[in-house]
Design a protein around this motif. Sequence first.
Motif, short mmCIF file in Angstrom:
data_model
loop_
_atom_site.label_atom_id
_atom_site.label_comp_id
_atom_site.label_asym_id
_atom_site.label_seq_id
_atom_site.Cartn_x
_atom_site.Cartn_y
_atom_site.Cartn_z
N GLN A 20 22.37 4.04 1.73
CA GLN A 20 22.97 5.31 1.32
C GLN A 20 23.01 6.29 2.49
O GLN A 20 24.03 6.91 2.77
N GLU A 21 21.87 6.42 3.16
CA GLU A 21 21.79 7.36 4.28
C GLU A 21 22.76 6.98 5.38
O GLU A 21 23.44 7.83 5.94
N ALA A 22 22.80 5.68 5.65
CA ALA A 22 23.68 5.21 6.70
C ALA A 22 25.13 5.54 6.35
O ALA A 22 25.91 6.00 7.20
N ARG B 4 5.29 10.26 2.02
CA ARG B 4 5.78 9.76 0.73
C ARG B 4 7.28 10.01 0.53
O ARG B 4 7.96 9.23 -0.11
N ASP B 5 7.79 11.11 1.07
CA ASP B 5 9.17 11.48 0.78
C ASP B 5 10.17 10.89 1.75
O ASP B 5 11.37 11.14 1.65
N ILE B 6 9.69 10.12 2.71
CA ILE B 6 10.64 9.54 3.67
C ILE B 6 11.51 8.52 2.97
O ILE B 6 11.01 7.61 2.30
N LYS B 7 12.82 8.69 3.11
CA LYS B 7 13.73 7.77 2.44
C LYS B 7 13.83 6.48 3.21
O LYS B 7 13.78 6.47 4.43
N GLY B 8 13.94 5.38 2.50
CA GLY B 8 14.14 4.10 3.15
C GLY B 8 12.86 3.32 3.33
O GLY B 8 12.88 2.18 3.77
N LEU B 9 11.73 3.93 3.00
CA LEU B 9 10.46 3.21 3.08
C LEU B 9 9.79 3.25 1.72
O LEU B 9 9.72 4.29 1.09
N SER B 10 9.35 2.07 1.25
CA SER B 10 8.71 2.08 -0.06
C SER B 10 7.21 1.91 0.04
O SER B 10 6.50 2.00 -0.95
N GLY B 11 6.70 1.66 1.23
CA GLY B 11 5.26 1.50 1.37
C GLY B 11 4.94 0.84 2.69
O GLY B 11 5.80 0.76 3.57
N ALA B 12 3.70 0.38 2.79
CA ALA B 12 3.30 -0.27 4.02
C ALA B 12 2.40 -1.43 3.67
O ALA B 12 1.90 -1.52 2.55
N THR B 13 2.21 -2.30 4.64
CA THR B 13 1.28 -3.39 4.40
C THR B 13 0.53 -3.67 5.68
O THR B 13 1.01 -3.32 6.77
N ILE B 14 -0.67 -4.20 5.53
CA ILE B 14 -1.47 -4.47 6.72
C ILE B 14 -1.35 -5.95 7.05
O ILE B 14 -1.54 -6.81 6.19
N LEU B 15 -1.02 -6.24 8.29
CA LEU B 15 -0.82 -7.63 8.68
C LEU B 15 -2.13 -8.27 9.10
O LEU B 15 -3.15 -7.59 9.27
N GLY B 16 -2.08 -9.57 9.29
CA GLY B 16 -3.28 -10.33 9.64
C GLY B 16 -3.97 -9.81 10.89
O GLY B 16 -5.21 -9.85 10.98
N ASP B 17 -3.21 -9.33 11.85
CA ASP B 17 -3.85 -8.86 13.08
C ASP B 17 -4.29 -7.40 12.95
O ASP B 17 -4.69 -6.79 13.93
N GLY B 18 -4.18 -6.85 11.78
CA GLY B 18 -4.67 -5.49 11.55
C GLY B 18 -3.62 -4.42 11.77
O GLY B 18 -3.85 -3.26 11.45
N THR B 19 -2.44 -4.81 12.27
CA THR B 19 -1.41 -3.80 12.47
C THR B 19 -0.70 -3.53 11.15
O THR B 19 -0.78 -4.31 10.21
N VAL B 20 -0.01 -2.39 11.13
CA VAL B 20 0.66 -1.98 9.91
C VAL B 20 2.15 -2.27 10.00
O VAL B 20 2.76 -2.06 11.05
N ALA B 21 2.71 -2.81 8.95
CA ALA B 21 4.16 -3.00 8.90
C ALA B 21 4.71 -2.15 7.76
O ALA B 21 4.10 -2.09 6.68
N LEU B 22 5.83 -1.49 8.01
CA LEU B 22 6.44 -0.68 6.96
C LEU B 22 7.35 -1.54 6.10
O LEU B 22 8.01 -2.45 6.60
N ILE B 23 7.33 -1.23 4.79
CA ILE B 23 8.18 -2.00 3.88
C ILE B 23 9.46 -1.20 3.64
O ILE B 23 9.40 -0.01 3.28
N LYS C 224 0.87 -1.17 0.00
CA LYS C 224 0.00 0.00 0.00
C LYS C 224 0.92 1.23 0.00
O LYS C 224 1.90 1.26 0.71
N ALA C 225 0.52 2.19 -0.81
CA ALA C 225 1.32 3.41 -0.86
C ALA C 225 1.16 4.15 0.45
O ALA C 225 0.11 4.09 1.09
N LEU C 226 2.21 4.84 0.82
CA LEU C 226 2.13 5.65 2.04
C LEU C 226 1.37 6.93 1.71
O LEU C 226 1.31 7.36 0.56
N GLY C 227 0.78 7.52 2.71
CA GLY C 227 0.03 8.76 2.51
C GLY C 227 0.95 9.89 2.05
O GLY C 227 2.17 9.80 2.12
N GLN C 228 0.32 10.96 1.60
CA GLN C 228 1.03 12.13 1.08
C GLN C 228 2.14 12.58 2.03
O GLN C 228 3.25 12.88 1.61
N MET C 229 1.82 12.59 3.31
CA MET C 229 2.74 13.12 4.33
C MET C 229 4.03 12.33 4.40
O MET C 229 5.08 12.86 4.71
#
Lengths: 121, 706
Positions: B692-694, B665-684, B658-663
């Motif tokens: 690079q940042e490191a 979107r520009d965070i480096k190192g995250l390409s999206g998110a996914t919703i897990l079976g228990d309803g919590t969100v995991a970042l991809i 799932k795409a991240l919200g507008q807010m």
Amino acid sequence: MAKKIMAVDDSATIRQVLSFTLQGAGFEVTEAEDGQDALEKLVSDPPDMLITDLNMPRMDGIQLIKEVRQSSWGKFIPILMLTTESQEAKKQEGKAAGASAWLVKPFKPEQLLAIINVVLL
Amino acid sequence: MTMDQYAETFREETLELLSELEVGLLELEQNPEDVDVIGRVFRALHTVKGSAGMIGFDEISQFTHEVETVFELVRSGGLPVTGELVNLTLAARDIIKEMLDKNLGGESVDPEIADQLVAALRGLVPTQDDFSANGVAEAEELITSESEEATYHIRFRPPANIFHRGIQPQGLLQELSRLGTCRVIAQTDSIPRLDELDAELCYLYWDIILTTEHDEDRIHDVFIFVEDDCELKILPINEDLLAQSGEGGRLGDILVQHGDLSRDDLERVLQAQNKPKLGEVLVQAGVVTGAQLDVALEVQAEVKRQKQKREAVEESSSIRVRSEKLDSLVDLIGELVTVQARLSQTSAGQDDPVLNEIAEEVERLTWEMRDHILNIRMLPIGTTFSSFQRLVRDLSQELGKEAVLVTAGAETELDKTVIDRLGDPLVHLIRNSIDHGLESPEVRHKAGKPEQGTIFLSATHSGANVILEVRDDGGGINLNAIRERAKSRGLLTSEMETSEAELINLIFSPGFSTVGEVSSVSGRGVGMDVVKQAIDSLRGSIAVTSVEGKGTTFTIKLPLTLAIIDGLLVQVAGEKFVLPLSAVEECIELSRQDVASANNRNLIKVRGEIVPYLRLRERFRLNGKPPEIEQVVIAEAMGQRVGFAVDHVIGEHQTVIKALGQMYRDIKGLSGATILGDGTVALILDLPPLVQEAEADERILTDSVH
């Protein structure tokens, strides 16, 4: 050399229509008023094809066809008979006599030429 | 339907037609006399003109009309296909495209450009007396009548005395041939011996295979004067009639159906048959004549043709759906997968066999549906390939090189989004191959290579990936030039030892180019680094190999779809993250002792090799203490092995992205998110930027120390 077609009809109007259409398509046309007239002209100058009305004075079309088919020169020439809707029996008679094709009056010039296209090689 | 929708439909249709036009023109350049292709080009133009006129894009309609007129002349054989004609028509195609773009925005194209092209096209026509007026109406007729062709088998046996009625069968056959394409086979088996022959009788009969757009009645009309007396069979040839077997109707069946062969004779001969060609055996056995066999063979061939044609039609039968609709379908299936995961998780804790069964069934169906929906978005990559033909042609002309593009695997399917975003990088690679890779014809000649260089573009499936290859048979990459260039840019010092692979990979560094002089083609400020970025953003990878003097190969590996990835689910301080599984190599345990023995530097020994790692806990500033034994996920990022230290590795996870919200979107190192079976969100996690940042932080750190 242009193919020669004889148009046989007792109606001058029909003869004129036939002549006009055929000449326009590049054929040489001779005319006759009835079967008798036709036979006389045919002997001296046999055409490549014959178009004849059925109902004519002196000698009708059926008889003309029979005569032509018995002649030495007319055994295999294409003969188109002009009929009217009411003449189904006559049509069969003409076919039996040896007519190649028929065309129901009134006809359009294209129809006439289309048939000639098939029967006259 | 509003006008806008008409315009949109028109735009889509026209774009498709324009690419057909382009493909056709390029084919014509190879085979200038291919009538089918000329017909296709003409029809494309004709349709563009027609639909443009219908919805009021007069500029397009009028201009296309001019081009069409010229092609009408080509189609009727009045004008040969020349290189110039193809060039001009390609240019015209571009103008139509430009008109399309501008007209939709309410603008119009500089009329002078169009006029010039029209004038040039007209210049190709030898005499142009009123040619724009005529022809088109005729063409219209040809196009409309073309579609409903049918093929008939006609058996015509005239009465023997047909000549006595002044009728010549040839006349009828000729008339028949005017109805369409026809093949006439004369049957001579009834001709008696010469001494019994009556020259005034007709012994022949005919079989005619006629393909015509006219109907059966029209065929009957031809025989109207003899129909009552002759034997006349008119059989439409189609698959239903003869489709008892797979091979387009078996020969024996056709002959039996024609009445040329009895079923008994057929069975008898078939029993004796021990070689494959039934026809020959039948003729040898004397039950069928050669001519009858010819007819049956012809019918058989026609059935095969029809079958192929139908299959071709079936292949192309499709419906047009806006891609947004598919996107939302994919989103929905994503939601469904998530809910299904919750259902499975919940039911697993319930110990209720009925619920478990339902949950399993839902799971099965969901996955099946997911696969199907993702499949809908798959398109053959060939559409992109065909546009490269043009590119190669134009570029090689521009650069004075001779190049031909050979493609393979055009049918390979990829997600539409991937295909769309793949265009630019591929264009760049091909440009690069022609500009830097291929040598000039003279140089090639001296090197004993064919003057025409070849660029191979291929696509193949490999598991869940598609491998694309751009290969040229040019001069290869000059490693010394790269080394020099790298040194001058400070990427390498003279002491550093570098392997060939490392050297070659430097071409993907930002702003790297070994060509002294910037050409108008490749030197547009876009380097290979941009290609690499584009491929990275598609979660793919790119590699290059080169043999000096032999050529260069770029290999791109891409995932089949962007919507769902296989991920590795990990946990750090109660938060869950997903790493793309495609990048993950292995997982290693990291004890306190290991950390201590590395002097608290973030390095871990993996089977003798030192691998740097970064702590997700630190990167994301998560609180809490790491467990006694941490896990390090070793992954490939930026062409090197990097470890990511996490608290726990949970396991593989089918991840709906799932795409991240507008807010966010520009965070480096995250390409999206996914919703897990228990309803919590995991970042991809998006690994390359994280690394690079490191590295950047490290540099600041070490710099400040010095």
